[in-house]
Write an enzyme that holds these catalytic residues in place. Sequence first.
Site, PDB file in Angstrom:
ATOM      1  N   ASP A  12      -9.485  49.393  19.495  1.00 46.82           N
ATOM      2  CA  ASP A  12      -9.225  50.636  20.243  1.00 46.82           C
ATOM      3  C   ASP A  12      -8.276  51.577  19.512  1.00 46.82           C
ATOM      4  O   ASP A  12      -7.593  52.381  20.129  1.00 46.82           O
ATOM      5  CB  ASP A  12      -8.652  50.303  21.626  1.00 46.82           C
ATOM      6  CG  ASP A  12      -7.181  49.941  21.583  1.00 46.82           C
ATOM      7  OD1 ASP A  12      -6.725  49.439  20.551  1.00 46.82           O
ATOM      8  OD2 ASP A  12      -6.489  50.188  22.586  1.00 46.82           O
ATOM      9  N   GLU A  13      -8.266  51.492  18.191  1.00 47.87           N
ATOM     10  CA  GLU A  13      -7.221  52.196  17.442  1.00 47.87           C
ATOM     11  C   GLU A  13      -7.757  52.683  16.096  1.00 47.87           C
ATOM     12  O   GLU A  13      -8.451  51.937  15.409  1.00 47.87           O
ATOM     13  CB  GLU A  13      -6.131  51.142  17.235  1.00 47.87           C
ATOM     14  CG  GLU A  13      -4.911  51.521  16.569  1.00 47.87           C
ATOM     15  CD  GLU A  13      -4.099  50.250  16.232  1.00 47.87           C
ATOM     16  OE1 GLU A  13      -3.015  50.435  15.719  1.00 47.87           O
ATOM     17  OE2 GLU A  13      -4.556  49.118  16.446  1.00 47.87           O
ATOM     18  N   ASP A  44      -4.978  55.701  19.973  1.00 46.65           N
ATOM     19  CA  ASP A  44      -5.033  54.345  20.538  1.00 46.65           C
ATOM     20  C   ASP A  44      -5.299  54.459  22.036  1.00 46.65           C
ATOM     21  O   ASP A  44      -4.578  55.142  22.766  1.00 46.65           O
ATOM     22  CB  ASP A  44      -3.687  53.647  20.272  1.00 46.65           C
ATOM     23  CG  ASP A  44      -3.699  52.169  20.663  1.00 46.65           C
ATOM     24  OD1 ASP A  44      -3.199  51.358  19.862  1.00 46.65           O
ATOM     25  OD2 ASP A  44      -4.176  51.831  21.761  1.00 46.65           O
TER      26      ASP A  44
HETATM   27  N1  DCP Z   1      -5.912  42.544  23.122  1.00 43.00           N
HETATM   28  C1  DCP Z   1      -6.074  41.169  23.283  1.00 43.00           C
HETATM   29  N2  DCP Z   1      -5.029  40.322  22.989  1.00 43.00           N
HETATM   30  C2  DCP Z   1      -3.845  40.812  22.552  1.00 43.00           C
HETATM   31  C3  DCP Z   1      -3.675  42.200  22.382  1.00 43.00           C
HETATM   32  C4  DCP Z   1      -4.748  43.041  22.680  1.00 43.00           C
HETATM   33  O1  DCP Z   1      -7.147  40.717  23.671  1.00 43.00           O
HETATM   34  N3  DCP Z   1      -2.830  39.975  22.288  1.00 43.00           N
HETATM   35  C5  DCP Z   1      -7.035  43.424  23.478  1.00 43.00           C
HETATM   36  C6  DCP Z   1      -6.885  43.944  24.891  1.00 43.00           C
HETATM   37  C7  DCP Z   1      -6.443  45.342  24.744  1.00 43.00           C
HETATM   38  C8  DCP Z   1      -7.048  45.755  23.412  1.00 43.00           C
HETATM   39  O2  DCP Z   1      -7.087  44.568  22.641  1.00 43.00           O
HETATM   40  O3  DCP Z   1      -6.901  46.164  25.813  1.00 43.00           O
HETATM   41  C9  DCP Z   1      -6.279  46.828  22.697  1.00 43.00           C
HETATM   42  O4  DCP Z   1      -4.963  46.368  22.387  1.00 43.00           O
HETATM   43  P1  DCP Z   1      -3.716  47.307  22.493  1.00 43.00           P
HETATM   44  O5  DCP Z   1      -2.585  46.617  21.821  1.00 43.00           O
HETATM   45  O6  DCP Z   1      -4.038  48.686  22.043  1.00 43.00           O
HETATM   46  O7  DCP Z   1      -3.353  47.305  24.055  1.00 43.00           O
HETATM   47  P2  DCP Z   1      -3.950  48.181  25.230  1.00 43.00           P
HETATM   48  O8  DCP Z   1      -4.952  49.173  24.749  1.00 43.00           O
HETATM   49  O9  DCP Z   1      -4.423  47.275  26.291  1.00 43.00           O
HETATM   50  O10 DCP Z   1      -2.665  48.920  25.793  1.00 43.00           O
HETATM   51  P3  DCP Z   1      -1.824  50.108  25.116  1.00 43.00           P
HETATM   52  O11 DCP Z   1      -2.498  50.450  23.827  1.00 43.00           O
HETATM   53  O12 DCP Z   1      -1.879  51.226  26.100  1.00 43.00           O
HETATM   54  O13 DCP Z   1      -0.453  49.559  24.962  1.00 43.00           O
HETATM   55 MG    MG Z   2      -4.542  50.414  23.128  1.00 39.74          MG
END
Ligand code: DCP
Ligand code: MG
Length: 387
Positions: A108-109, A14
């Site tokens: 992203d996962e 992720d």
């Molecule tokens: N995303 C979004 N709305 C949300 C959650 C996520 O638009 N409620 C988008 C923005 C994030 C991406 O999806 O960058 C990936 O979600 P993640 O939950 O993996 O969050 P991040 O990658 O930003 O942070 P991390 O995985 O390090 O916690």
């Molecule tokens: Mg992420």
Amino acid sequence: MKQGNSTSTIFHADLDAFYVEVERQYDHSLLGKPVIVGGMGPRGVVATASYEAREFGVHSAQPTTIARKLCPQGYFLPGNHSLYSEVSKKFMHILRRYSPTVLSVSIDEAYLDMSGTKEIYGPPIGAAETIRQNIRDSIGLPVSIGIGPNKLVAKVCTEYAKPDGIFQIEQIGAERFFAPQPVRNLPGIGPKAEKALNNLKIFTLGEVAMAPDGLLRRALGPNRAGHIKSRAKGIDNTPLQEPRRAKSMSAETTFDADISSQSEMEVALKKLIERVGTRLRKSGNVARGVSIKLRFRDFATITRQHTLTTPSDGDQTIYQTAQALLLTAMRERNESIRLIGISVTGLDQRATQLSLLDSHSKTDSDTSLALDAIRERFGFKSISRGT
Ligand code: DCP
Ligand code: MG
């Protein structure tokens, strides 16, 4: 499938603060700063925040107005979604070099089945380090990797790996690793289930694992109780497989200011239907049902649905059905709305339904396909049907 037996090695990868890290690629001055990507309008919400901004209590799905109060010194960016999906494709592409079985579960996962790859990549931690390095070299992004004997444990491990790290739990240690964790850490336990469990004085996964079945059934319902109990011990036998074909497609829009006129609602509906309709036809499916969603000023939300006599993928049919649903809904509650949405449901392959389509549906479908072709060439706003 090998999942669930003791020789399985599953990676869950992720990307860290994905949208923010992509932005930082293009603007190095954002490195190390509190950065927030999200909707900038009065009703915008945070998509993600850098780890620096998270220190101030900023998080995904929070209204941007609140994020601004919590972190006034933050750098707020509107985001660039087509860029993120391009980067996401590259990320998945790299992962596929390391395993033939990669299951992408969000932008992203992804899960990778790394069972039996020791000969090629060495022990799991080293393999994960290789993948992380490759991703950093190729697309410049930090990624965290959780490693476990199944998808569930790997996913929970990623939370411990973040940011920018690796975390592994082997089968033998999974139950002990899960036992002290709060119930909410288990994927699949949301705020409602957490509350129901807490009300019964069940706070940790170890307590779930030891709870009498009757008690769990009371908190979680008869269908989920057994499933959650085994997951609380780190047991998960689900194979890595491609997600099943979507059974519905939807689109919705929130207005900057509430709208109350029927014609404005119809215009919004029509635009949404053109979007969903294009996706529907691209997927080669027809829909058996249409539903609309309305959210009123007080956030009360209703949906109204209708089953089509003949399955369809034509914008006209979907629009007429949605418009009738809208009229019925407005007769019940004639108030201004903040959000409108459309879904096409009960999707099935067009080919298998072809004999059922009547001549009207065929014409509607063909016209819509022709419009799709024009939009593809000249852009989405180039053409639209009159109402
Ligand atoms: N995303 C979004 N709305 C949300 C959650 C996520 O638009 N409620 C988008 C923005 C994030 C991406 O999806 O960058 C990936 O979600 P993640 O939950 O993996 O969050 P991040 O990658 O930003 O942070 P991390 O995985 O390090 O916690
Ligand atoms: Mg992420």
